[in-house]
Design an enzyme around this catalytic site. Structure first.
Site, PDB file in Angstrom:
ATOM      1  N   HIS A  68       0.845  -1.202   0.000  1.00 13.95           N
ATOM      2  CA  HIS A  68       0.000   0.000   0.000  1.00 13.95           C
ATOM      3  C   HIS A  68       0.885   1.259   0.000  1.00 13.95           C
ATOM      4  O   HIS A  68       0.718   2.144  -0.841  1.00 13.95           O
ATOM      5  CB  HIS A  68      -0.911  -0.043   1.234  1.00 13.95           C
ATOM      6  CG  HIS A  68      -1.744   1.183   1.458  1.00 13.95           C
ATOM      7  ND1 HIS A  68      -3.106   1.188   1.337  1.00 13.95           N
ATOM      8  CD2 HIS A  68      -1.398   2.449   1.812  1.00 13.95           C
ATOM      9  CE1 HIS A  68      -3.563   2.399   1.594  1.00 13.95           C
ATOM     10  NE2 HIS A  68      -2.546   3.186   1.891  1.00 13.95           N
ATOM     11  N   GLU A  69       1.856   1.298   0.923  1.00 15.44           N
ATOM     12  CA  GLU A  69       2.731   2.469   1.009  1.00 15.44           C
ATOM     13  C   GLU A  69       3.600   2.616  -0.234  1.00 15.44           C
ATOM     14  O   GLU A  69       3.817   3.713  -0.737  1.00 15.44           O
ATOM     15  CB  GLU A  69       3.637   2.386   2.245  1.00 15.44           C
ATOM     16  CG  GLU A  69       3.004   2.833   3.542  1.00 15.44           C
ATOM     17  CD  GLU A  69       2.173   4.107   3.452  1.00 15.44           C
ATOM     18  OE1 GLU A  69       2.675   5.112   2.921  1.00 15.44           O
ATOM     19  OE2 GLU A  69       1.027   4.087   3.904  1.00 15.44           O
ATOM     20  N   HIS A  72       1.789   4.378  -3.041  1.00 11.57           N
ATOM     21  CA  HIS A  72       1.846   5.840  -2.913  1.00 11.57           C
ATOM     22  C   HIS A  72       3.201   6.349  -3.403  1.00 11.57           C
ATOM     23  O   HIS A  72       3.292   7.290  -4.185  1.00 11.57           O
ATOM     24  CB  HIS A  72       1.741   6.277  -1.444  1.00 11.57           C
ATOM     25  CG  HIS A  72       0.386   6.133  -0.825  1.00 11.57           C
ATOM     26  ND1 HIS A  72      -0.728   6.722  -1.339  1.00 11.57           N
ATOM     27  CD2 HIS A  72      -0.014   5.498   0.308  1.00 11.57           C
ATOM     28  CE1 HIS A  72      -1.761   6.447  -0.550  1.00 11.57           C
ATOM     29  NE2 HIS A  72      -1.351   5.700   0.451  1.00 11.57           N
TER      30      HIS A  72
HETATM   31 ZN   LIG Z   1      -2.357   5.198   2.185  1.00  7.93          ZN
END
Ligand SMILES: [Zn+2]
Length: 377
Positions: A68-69, A72
């Site tokens: 998830h990170e 980004h």
């Molecule tokens: Zn996030």
């Protein structure tokens, strides 16, 4: 607070770190899965299997949060923003991106990448669950829980309170409509603060209803959210106050320089204690060799002060971060934060013309605040 942590290595040029608080969530999830969730749903497994699948699920959950990170960060990198590190901690992950996005569209894409990747990962795990159901019960159980938690992760992060991903999406939208980043941040953080308080009130309510652990946990998340929301607004407001002003407006100009062969002892007694200054450029024939600070001196044992020269204690010029007199103050503050330094030499035409320190920025901000000039029309 999240600067520290155990380094795990590098991925896509980004340092991956594990904050100590992360172990709380790892132990909690493993214990809840192995001690309660799996035994309740699959009473005929062995104890070793509960714990084995419990640990495997926790590790895969950790990799899901990391993915998830990373999503980004990779989108941010593609948009030309440098990403220094990702730190995983008790409430998830934080990407340390070196600057705020310059356009609402970039912020929108960076913010949405995380929840989208969690949804995709959740879908993949549910796919695995569908394939392993009735074939391999432990694998199916693991995949089902991970599918569910990734969808929860996406859902939670899409709550529209800044600095959650949903709050960033909201901010990018208000920013795009109004053209004003500070106003957009204020609106999105106020919603973030409100949602934080709702979590706290809801958590306290749950405690009274008898759900002690869930209640405390939710209240704790709420406290964290409202803290992060007000902190991020302050940060953007400060950046805005500094923007449009240059280093030359605040830097300390009369800047005594040192020859390289002065001893550290002399530096301390004749220069630092006499002037109260904390950092000195080291020069030879008006050429800058480096910068020596109180911080550098502290690294040298006291009994070595008479023997060591400042040229041995200083940070050499090629390793030094510096700024120009015309640089924007908002970028200087970002540089100090990302490099974790308190002052930067100001260099013009290869000579040091001054020093800019956090104190300079602070008094600039405080004076404008006192004079009522903190908010722009
Ligand atoms: Zn996030």
């Amino acid at each position: 607070m999240l600067r520290q942590g155990i380094p795990l290595g590098r991925l896509f040029g980004i340092d991956i770190r594990l904050h100590y608080s992360w172990f709380i969530i790892f132990i909690l999830i493993t214990a809840l899965l192995a001690g309660a969730y799996f035994p309740r749903n699959f009473p005929d497994w062995s104890t070793a299997l509960y714990w084995g699948i419990g640990v495997a699920t926790s590790v895969l959950f950790f990799l899901s949060v990391l993915a998830h990170e990373l999503s980004h960060s990779i989108v941010a990198q593609r948009a030309g923003m440098a990403v220094k590190s990702i730190t995983l901690f008790v409430f998830g992950g934080v990407s340390q991106i070196e600057k705020e996005p310059e356009q609402p569209s970039v912020e929108f894409r960076v913010a949405l990448a995380g929840p989208l990747s969690s949804l995709v990962i959740g879908g993949i795990f549910w796919g695995i669950w569908a394939l392993t159901r009735g074939v391999n019960e432990p694998a199916a159980a693991l995949a089902f829980w991970l599918g569910w938690i990734n969808v929860v992760l996406a859902g939670f992060n899409l709550i529209p309170g800044f600095p959650l991903d949903g709050g960033r999406v909201l901010r990018s939208f208000i920013w795009w409509r109004s053209g004003n980043l500070v106003r957009a941040t204020r609106a999105a953080s106020n919603i973030g603060i409100g949602i934080g308080y709702l979590f706290i009130i809801g958590g306290i309510g749950l405690v009274f209803w008898g759900y002690l652990l869930d209640g405390i946990w939710i209240a704790f998340i709420g406290w964290f959210l409202q803290n992060a929301a007000s902190g991020s607004y302050r940060q953007v407001a400060v950046q805005d106050m500094l923007r449009g002003h240059t280093v030359s407006e605040v830097m300390t100009r009369d800047c005594p320089t040192l020859p390289p062969d002065v001893s550290v002892e002399t530096l301390v007694h004749d220069y630092i204690l006499g002037s109260g200054r904390r950092c000195f450029p080291v020069t030879e024939d008006s050429r800058v060799l480096g910068l020596v600070t109180v911080h550098d001196v502290r690294k040298i044992p006291r009994d070595l002060w008479p023997m060591k020269k400042v040229s041995e204690a200083m940070t050499p010029f090629d390793k030094l971060k510096w700024v120009r007199p015309g640089d924007d103050l908002s970028s200087v503050l970002q540089m100090m934060s990302s490099e974790d330094v308190n002052q930067l030499p100001v260099v013009d035409n290869n000579s040091v013309v001054g020093i800019v320190a956090r104190d300079n920025l602070l008094s600039f901000i405080n004076l404008r605040g006192e004079l009522g000039m903190s908010r722009r029309p």
